[in-house]
Scaffold this motif. Structure first.
Motif, PDB file in Angstrom:
ATOM      1  N   LYS A  33       0.632  -1.115  -0.268  1.00 23.88           N
ATOM      2  CA  LYS A  33       0.124  -0.059   0.116  1.00 23.88           C
ATOM      3  C   LYS A  33       0.641   1.575  -0.110  1.00 23.88           C
ATOM      4  CE  LYS A  33      -4.104  -2.237   2.453  1.00 23.88           C
ATOM      5  NZ  LYS A  33      -4.660  -1.900   3.606  1.00 23.88           N
ATOM      6  N   SER A  34       1.971   0.828   0.765  1.00 20.21           N
ATOM      7  CA  SER A  34       2.884   2.572   1.233  1.00 20.21           C
ATOM      8  C   SER A  34       3.324   2.687  -0.479  1.00 20.21           C
ATOM      9  CB  SER A  34       4.089   1.798   1.570  1.00 20.21           C
ATOM     10  OG  SER A  34       5.157   3.135   2.010  1.00 20.21           O
ATOM     11  N   SER A  35       3.623   1.321  -1.242  1.00 19.73           N
ATOM     12  CA  SER A  35       4.131   1.752  -2.483  1.00 19.73           C
ATOM     13  C   SER A  35       2.895   2.301  -3.579  1.00 19.73           C
ATOM     14  CB  SER A  35       5.205   0.309  -3.254  1.00 19.73           C
ATOM     15  OG  SER A  35       5.192   0.588  -4.050  1.00 19.73           O
ATOM     16  N   THR A  36       1.854   2.045  -3.167  1.00 20.61           N
ATOM     17  CA  THR A  36       1.141   1.987  -4.423  1.00 20.61           C
ATOM     18  C   THR A  36       1.108   3.996  -3.916  1.00 20.61           C
ATOM     19  OG1 THR A  36       0.008   0.190  -4.182  1.00 20.61           O
ATOM     20  CG2 THR A  36      -0.912   1.951  -4.807  1.00 20.61           C
ATOM     21  N   LEU A  37       0.509   4.253  -3.393  1.00 20.36           N
ATOM     22  CA  LEU A  37       0.651   5.800  -2.222  1.00 20.36           C
ATOM     23  C   LEU A  37       1.348   6.295  -3.122  1.00 20.36           C
ATOM     24  CD1 LEU A  37      -0.709   4.898   1.223  1.00 20.36           C
ATOM     25  CD2 LEU A  37      -2.082   6.430  -0.627  1.00 20.36           C
ATOM     26  N   ARG A  38       2.940   5.829  -3.041  1.00 20.90           N
ATOM     27  CA  ARG A  38       4.099   6.580  -3.017  1.00 20.90           C
ATOM     28  C   ARG A  38       3.365   6.835  -5.138  1.00 20.90           C
ATOM     29  NH1 ARG A  38       7.519   3.710   0.235  1.00 20.90           N
ATOM     30  NH2 ARG A  38       7.438   2.173  -1.914  1.00 20.90           N
ATOM     31  N   ASN A  39       3.683   5.265  -5.646  1.00 23.46           N
ATOM     32  CA  ASN A  39       2.847   6.044  -7.056  1.00 23.46           C
ATOM     33  C   ASN A  39       1.861   7.313  -7.514  1.00 23.46           C
ATOM     34  OD1 ASN A  39       5.738   4.396  -6.961  1.00 23.46           O
ATOM     35  ND2 ASN A  39       4.822   2.758  -7.233  1.00 23.46           N
ATOM     36  N   ARG A  40       0.759   6.747  -7.251  1.00 26.95           N
ATOM     37  CA  ARG A  40      -0.150   8.007  -7.035  1.00 26.95           C
ATOM     38  C   ARG A  40      -0.270   9.556  -7.266  1.00 26.95           C
ATOM     39  NH1 ARG A  40      -4.598   7.160  -2.868  1.00 26.95           N
ATOM     40  NH2 ARG A  40      -4.497   5.190  -3.281  1.00 26.95           N
ATOM     41  N   ARG A  41      -0.379  10.112  -8.043  1.00 23.12           N
ATOM     42  CA  ARG A  41      -0.048  11.166  -8.381  1.00 23.12           C
ATOM     43  C   ARG A  41      -0.759  11.917  -7.532  1.00 23.12           C
ATOM     44  NH1 ARG A  41      -1.646  11.665 -14.918  1.00 23.12           N
ATOM     45  NH2 ARG A  41       0.105  10.364 -15.601  1.00 23.12           N
ATOM     46  N   PRO A  42      -0.488  12.987  -6.904  1.00 20.22           N
ATOM     47  CA  PRO A  42      -0.434  14.240  -6.008  1.00 20.22           C
ATOM     48  C   PRO A  42      -2.204  14.894  -6.704  1.00 20.22           C
ATOM     49  CG  PRO A  42       1.341  15.080  -7.095  1.00 20.22           C
ATOM     50  CD  PRO A  42       1.336  13.475  -7.271  1.00 20.22           C
ATOM     51  N   LYS A  43      -3.145  15.052  -6.190  1.00 16.88           N
ATOM     52  CA  LYS A  43      -4.180  15.800  -6.208  1.00 16.88           C
ATOM     53  C   LYS A  43      -3.831  17.203  -6.983  1.00 16.88           C
ATOM     54  CE  LYS A  43      -8.022  12.435  -4.455  1.00 16.88           C
ATOM     55  NZ  LYS A  43      -8.916  12.320  -3.745  1.00 16.88           N
ATOM     56  N   THR A  44      -4.981  17.998  -7.632  1.00 21.33           N
ATOM     57  CA  THR A  44      -4.382  19.169  -7.950  1.00 21.33           C
ATOM     58  C   THR A  44      -5.967  20.151  -6.913  1.00 21.33           C
ATOM     59  OG1 THR A  44      -5.697  19.293 -10.034  1.00 21.33           O
ATOM     60  CG2 THR A  44      -2.953  18.778 -10.014  1.00 21.33           C
ATOM     61  N   LYS A  45      -5.313  21.425  -7.101  1.00 21.41           N
ATOM     62  CA  LYS A  45      -6.397  22.221  -6.459  1.00 21.41           C
ATOM     63  C   LYS A  45      -7.826  21.640  -7.391  1.00 21.41           C
ATOM     64  CE  LYS A  45      -7.430  26.600  -5.476  1.00 21.41           C
ATOM     65  NZ  LYS A  45      -6.557  28.598  -5.784  1.00 21.41           N
ATOM     66  N   ASP A  46      -7.641  22.154  -8.650  1.00 26.38           N
ATOM     67  CA  ASP A  46      -8.135  22.015  -9.780  1.00 26.38           C
ATOM     68  C   ASP A  46      -8.839  20.597  -9.834  1.00 26.38           C
ATOM     69  OD1 ASP A  46      -8.171  24.363 -10.918  1.00 26.38           O
ATOM     70  OD2 ASP A  46      -7.837  23.205 -12.694  1.00 26.38           O
ATOM     71  N   SER A  47      -8.731  19.522  -9.500  1.00 30.61           N
ATOM     72  CA  SER A  47      -8.992  18.110  -9.099  1.00 30.61           C
ATOM     73  C   SER A  47      -9.859  18.636  -8.252  1.00 30.61           C
ATOM     74  CB  SER A  47      -8.112  16.885  -9.562  1.00 30.61           C
ATOM     75  OG  SER A  47      -7.228  16.932  -8.186  1.00 30.61           O
ATOM     76  N   LEU A  48      -9.164  18.269  -6.960  1.00 27.25           N
ATOM     77  CA  LEU A  48      -9.273  18.340  -4.978  1.00 27.25           C
ATOM     78  C   LEU A  48     -11.186  19.509  -5.441  1.00 27.25           C
ATOM     79  CD1 LEU A  48      -7.134  18.887  -3.157  1.00 27.25           C
ATOM     80  CD2 LEU A  48      -8.473  16.954  -3.343  1.00 27.25           C
ATOM     81  N   ALA A  49     -11.238  20.541  -7.111  1.00 34.83           N
ATOM     82  CA  ALA A  49     -12.903  21.514  -6.215  1.00 34.83           C
ATOM     83  C   ALA A  49     -13.421  20.894  -7.169  1.00 34.83           C
ATOM     84  CB  ALA A  49     -11.940  22.753  -7.506  1.00 34.83           C
ATOM     85  N   LYS A  50     -13.441  19.104  -7.814  1.00 31.51           N
ATOM     86  CA  LYS A  50     -14.161  18.859  -8.807  1.00 31.51           C
ATOM     87  C   LYS A  50     -15.056  17.885  -8.166  1.00 31.51           C
ATOM     88  CE  LYS A  50     -14.572  16.558 -13.576  1.00 31.51           C
ATOM     89  NZ  LYS A  50     -13.956  15.897 -14.759  1.00 31.51           N
TER      90      LYS A  50
END
Length: 418
Positions: free
Chosen positions: A25-42
């Motif tokens: 799970k830690s590896s998956t979290l490290r590879n996940r793209r960080p959420k942008t301000k726009d994606s969070l707003a959406k």
């Protein structure tokens, strides 16, 4: 994938399998793209839309329709539009007698043939698909007219129904088209164009209040406020090329009084004031410039401005200020009547009862009710302007046929200009 990357992927895979599940799970979290301000707003907007749809919160849906990307995508629109148009409730209605021919059926068929031109028909399967969509469109329009024979078809209603079919599909679009016809476009579907022209006359009042310099320029050029007719009678579906913008605009217009389309026209005109005031102050030149809906329009800015105008000058207040009163049975003035309201009048929640169109059908059988001693909206304009408008209409139609289209043809054939 290169051999080096394959080996690297295999290496990481083997390491992951040798670690505990928490390490994976830690590896998956490290590879996940960080959420942008726009994606969070959406994501936040979608959560708010979901909650508003589930709870039937009209006010929240309106707020979301005014801002940002509206209802975001067609998947959400397929849930929100039926709620707003009250077509999510099953209707217990008698079957339509399809053997009856509506007086406008021949014109409907002609317009349907010219529809869905954006679809390719190079292959047989594409031809079949296009023909199916045209058949769906014919079904949707004729269903409305056969259920309510007092309505008259107008060229442009097929653009509205096309939009509904693209977003909702045939069955849901059939129900939605009936609600739009009876609650929003009813003034367009009477025996003559006068009710719509009166609505457009209210744009003059808005311009006088908000941008008198622009209205003074239009007065000097003897330009009447009827150039955006196709914008109003199709909710810009005839004029915008980007379907996502059309759907976005429908998100907004479905949420408010039918006159909101006129507030949109005023906002568009004011957004072009700098270009407009540089046009030669000539009737034909100004009219031709204005009939072309701007391709690069900032739709979010237009929607925000239209909403501000609507809030500042509500329909009843605008009629009172301008002295241009729509008839009492206009869809604008009946929209909030308890027996004709789409929503629960007590708290404007989504109604759980199916729509009863009886009261509106009865209105369609009655004469128009004008306020005492009230003159036609056209009487407020100089006769010279009306004559010039009529005389130049054929020339202007030829000059910009693509942009004027339906509007010019309707006005040219209107008895009011003869």
């Amino acid at each position: 994938m290169t051999r080096a990357r394959q080996l690297q992927a295999s290496y990481h895979s083997s390491r992951s399998s040798g670690h505990s599940s928490s390490g994976g799970k830690s590896s998956t979290l490290r590879n996940r793209r960080p959420k942008t301000k726009d994606s969070l707003a959406k994501e936040k907007r979608i959560r708010r839309l979901d909650e508003a749809i589930v709870t039937g919160n009209i006010e929240e849906l309106r707020k979301l329709a005014v801002t940002g990307p509206g209802f975001v995508n067609d998947g959400i629109r397929r849930r929100a539009w039926p709620l707003l148009l009250r077509t999510h409730v099953p209707r217990r209605e008698a079957a339509v007698d399809t053997s009856l021919t509506h007086k406008d059926e021949s014109q409907v068929r002609l317009d349907v043939i010219r529809s869905f031109t954006h679809l390719s028909s190079d292959t047989k399967s594409q031809q079949v698909y296009k023909k199916q969509k045209q058949d769906d469109l014919l079904h949707v329009i004729l269903n409305v007219l056969q259920r309510h024979p007092k309505l008259s078809y107008y060229q442009g209603f097929h653009d509205v129904c096309t939009c509904l079919i693209i977003v909702l599909g045939k069955e849901a679009a059939t129900l939605a088209a009936e609600t739009l016809a009876m609650f929003f476009f009813r003034d367009c579907m009477l025996d003559n164009l006068e009710p719509v022209l009166e609505q457009l006359s209210l744009m003059t009042a808005l311009l006088k209040l908000e941008d008198p310099e622009v209205q003074e320029f239009l007065d000097r050029s003897e330009t009447l406020p009827f150039f955006p007719l196709s914008w109003v009678i199709t909710w810009c579906a005839h004029d915008l090329q980007d379907f996502e913008k059309i759907a976005r605009l429908y998100d907004f217009l479905i949420c408010f009084n039918p006159l909101m389309s006129v507030y949109i026209t005023a906002a568009v005109v004011m957004s072009r004031r700098e270009e407009l005031l540089e046009v030669e102050c000539d009737n034909a030149m100004v009219h031709t410039f204005l009939t072309k809906f701007p391709k690069d329009v900032d739709l979010e800015l237009i929607i925000s401005h239209a909403h501000q105008l609507y809030t500042t000058y509500p329909p009843e207040s605008l009629q009172k200020t301008s002295g241009i009163w729509l008839d009492e049975n206009s869809c604008v003035n009946t929209f909030s009547r308890p027996e004709m309201h789409l929503y629960d009048s007590a708290d404007e929640k989504i109604c759980s009862k199916p729509i009863n169109f009886t009261s509106i059908d009865e209105l369609l059988s009655k004469p128009r009710i004008k306020k005492e001693k009230e003159a036609s909206a056209l009487s407020k304009y100089p006769k010279s302007s009306l004559q010039l408008y009529r005389r130049n209409m054929a020339t202007m139609l030829a000059f910009s046929a693509a942009s004027m289209g339906t509007a010019a043809l309707l006005l040219l054939n209107s008895n009011m200009f003869r």
